[in-house]
Design a protein around this motif. Structure first.
Motif, short mmCIF file in Angstrom:
data_model
loop_
_atom_site.label_atom_id
_atom_site.label_comp_id
_atom_site.label_asym_id
_atom_site.label_seq_id
_atom_site.Cartn_x
_atom_site.Cartn_y
_atom_site.Cartn_z
N THR A 1 -11.98 -9.27 2.83
CA THR A 1 -11.50 -7.91 2.56
C THR A 1 -11.54 -7.62 1.07
N ALA A 2 -11.18 -8.58 0.25
CA ALA A 2 -11.23 -8.39 -1.20
C ALA A 2 -12.66 -8.10 -1.65
N THR A 3 -13.61 -8.78 -1.06
CA THR A 3 -15.02 -8.56 -1.40
C THR A 3 -15.46 -7.15 -0.99
N VAL A 4 -15.13 -6.76 0.21
CA VAL A 4 -15.50 -5.42 0.69
C VAL A 4 -14.85 -4.35 -0.18
N GLU A 5 -13.59 -4.56 -0.55
CA GLU A 5 -12.92 -3.59 -1.41
C GLU A 5 -13.59 -3.48 -2.77
N SER A 6 -14.07 -4.60 -3.31
CA SER A 6 -14.80 -4.56 -4.58
C SER A 6 -16.09 -3.77 -4.44
N VAL A 7 -16.80 -3.98 -3.36
CA VAL A 7 -18.05 -3.24 -3.13
C VAL A 7 -17.76 -1.75 -2.97
N ARG A 8 -16.72 -1.41 -2.22
CA ARG A 8 -16.37 0.01 -2.04
C ARG A 8 -16.02 0.67 -3.37
N LEU A 9 -15.27 -0.05 -4.19
CA LEU A 9 -14.93 0.49 -5.50
C LEU A 9 -16.19 0.72 -6.34
N ARG B 1 0.82 -1.21 0.00
CA ARG B 1 0.00 0.00 0.00
C ARG B 1 0.86 1.27 0.00
N THR B 2 1.99 1.24 0.69
CA THR B 2 2.84 2.44 0.71
C THR B 2 3.53 2.66 -0.63
N ARG B 3 3.71 1.61 -1.40
CA ARG B 3 4.38 1.73 -2.70
C ARG B 3 3.41 1.95 -3.86
N HIS B 4 2.18 1.49 -3.70
CA HIS B 4 1.20 1.57 -4.80
C HIS B 4 -0.08 2.22 -4.32
N SER B 5 -0.12 3.51 -4.40
CA SER B 5 -1.38 4.18 -4.07
C SER B 5 -2.24 4.21 -5.32
N GLY B 6 -3.46 4.54 -5.15
CA GLY B 6 -4.37 4.55 -6.28
C GLY B 6 -5.62 3.76 -5.96
N GLY B 7 -6.36 3.45 -6.97
CA GLY B 7 -7.65 2.84 -6.76
C GLY B 7 -7.66 1.35 -6.52
N PHE B 8 -6.71 0.63 -7.10
CA PHE B 8 -6.78 -0.83 -7.01
C PHE B 8 -6.13 -1.32 -5.72
N PRO B 9 -6.79 -2.24 -5.01
CA PRO B 9 -6.26 -2.76 -3.74
C PRO B 9 -5.19 -3.84 -3.94
N TRP B 10 -4.02 -3.41 -4.38
CA TRP B 10 -2.96 -4.35 -4.71
C TRP B 10 -2.51 -5.18 -3.52
N ARG C 1 -19.28 1.21 -5.25
CA ARG C 1 -20.06 2.30 -4.65
C ARG C 1 -19.47 3.67 -4.97
N SER C 2 -18.16 3.72 -5.15
CA SER C 2 -17.52 5.01 -5.47
C SER C 2 -17.54 5.31 -6.96
N GLY C 3 -18.21 4.45 -7.73
CA GLY C 3 -18.34 4.69 -9.16
C GLY C 3 -17.21 4.11 -9.99
N ARG C 4 -16.30 3.41 -9.39
CA ARG C 4 -15.19 2.81 -10.13
C ARG C 4 -15.52 1.35 -10.44
N LEU C 5 -16.50 1.20 -11.31
CA LEU C 5 -17.03 -0.13 -11.62
C LEU C 5 -16.01 -1.03 -12.30
N ARG C 6 -15.20 -0.46 -13.17
CA ARG C 6 -14.20 -1.28 -13.86
C ARG C 6 -13.18 -1.84 -12.87
N LEU C 7 -12.74 -1.01 -11.94
CA LEU C 7 -11.81 -1.50 -10.92
C LEU C 7 -12.48 -2.54 -10.02
N ALA C 8 -13.73 -2.30 -9.69
CA ALA C 8 -14.47 -3.26 -8.85
C ALA C 8 -14.56 -4.61 -9.55
N LEU C 9 -14.91 -4.59 -10.81
CA LEU C 9 -15.03 -5.82 -11.58
C LEU C 9 -13.66 -6.49 -11.76
N ALA C 10 -12.64 -5.69 -12.04
CA ALA C 10 -11.29 -6.23 -12.18
C ALA C 10 -10.84 -6.88 -10.87
N ASN C 11 -11.15 -6.25 -9.74
CA ASN C 11 -10.76 -6.82 -8.45
C ASN C 11 -11.51 -8.12 -8.17
#
Length: 131
Positions: free
Chosen positions: A88-96, A26-35, A98-108
């Motif tokens: 946690t992966a599931t919750v992160e997909s739902v959060r993505l 997380r400290t090395r890869h900020s952004g939308g995807f939960p790497w 809900r925030s309108g980042r559907l492509r990231l949610a689906l990718a996750n």
């Protein structure tokens, strides 16, 4: 009682490792995807595949069944169970989503499923080399 103890210790080690690995990513890869979560789930799935075959390899090499069983519990249920976190992966997909980042949610969601299943299969294959 010993089974509970080895699972508990393994789970504690796995959860601590997840905390460290996820935090470093997380400290090395900020952004939308939960790497961080993605990586721990892929690595954990691979290790579960490897460790699942370890039990049979140990038995084949004459390790007593009770000891091999405890080792398998400690590594698969404990360590890998504490390390991976599909909730946690599931919750992160739902959060993505809900925030309108559907492509990231689906990718996750789909990426986690596809890559972790593949990683587990590769882990089984690698573990099979020791059997």
């Amino acid at each position: 009682m010993i089974e509970l103890l080895v699972v508990t210790v393994g789970g504690g080690v796995g959860a601590a490792a997840r905390f460290v690995v996820d935090g470093e990513i997380r400290t090395r890869h900020s952004g939308g995807f939960p790497w961080g979560t993605f990586v721990v789930n892929v690595v954990g799935s691979f290790l579960i595949g490897v460790f699942s075959t370890l039990f049979f390899a140990l038995l084949h090499r004459g390790v007593p069944g009770d000891l091999a069983h405890l080792l398998q519990l400690a590594l698969t249920v404990g360590l890998c169970g504490g390390f991976t976190t599909f909730s946690t992966a599931t919750v992160e997909s739902v959060r993505l989503a809900r925030s309108g980042r559907l492509r990231l949610a689906l990718a996750n969601a789909l990426g986690t499923l596809a890559v972790t299943v593949t990683a587990a299969g590769l882990g089984l294959a690698v573990g099979g080399l020791f059997y």
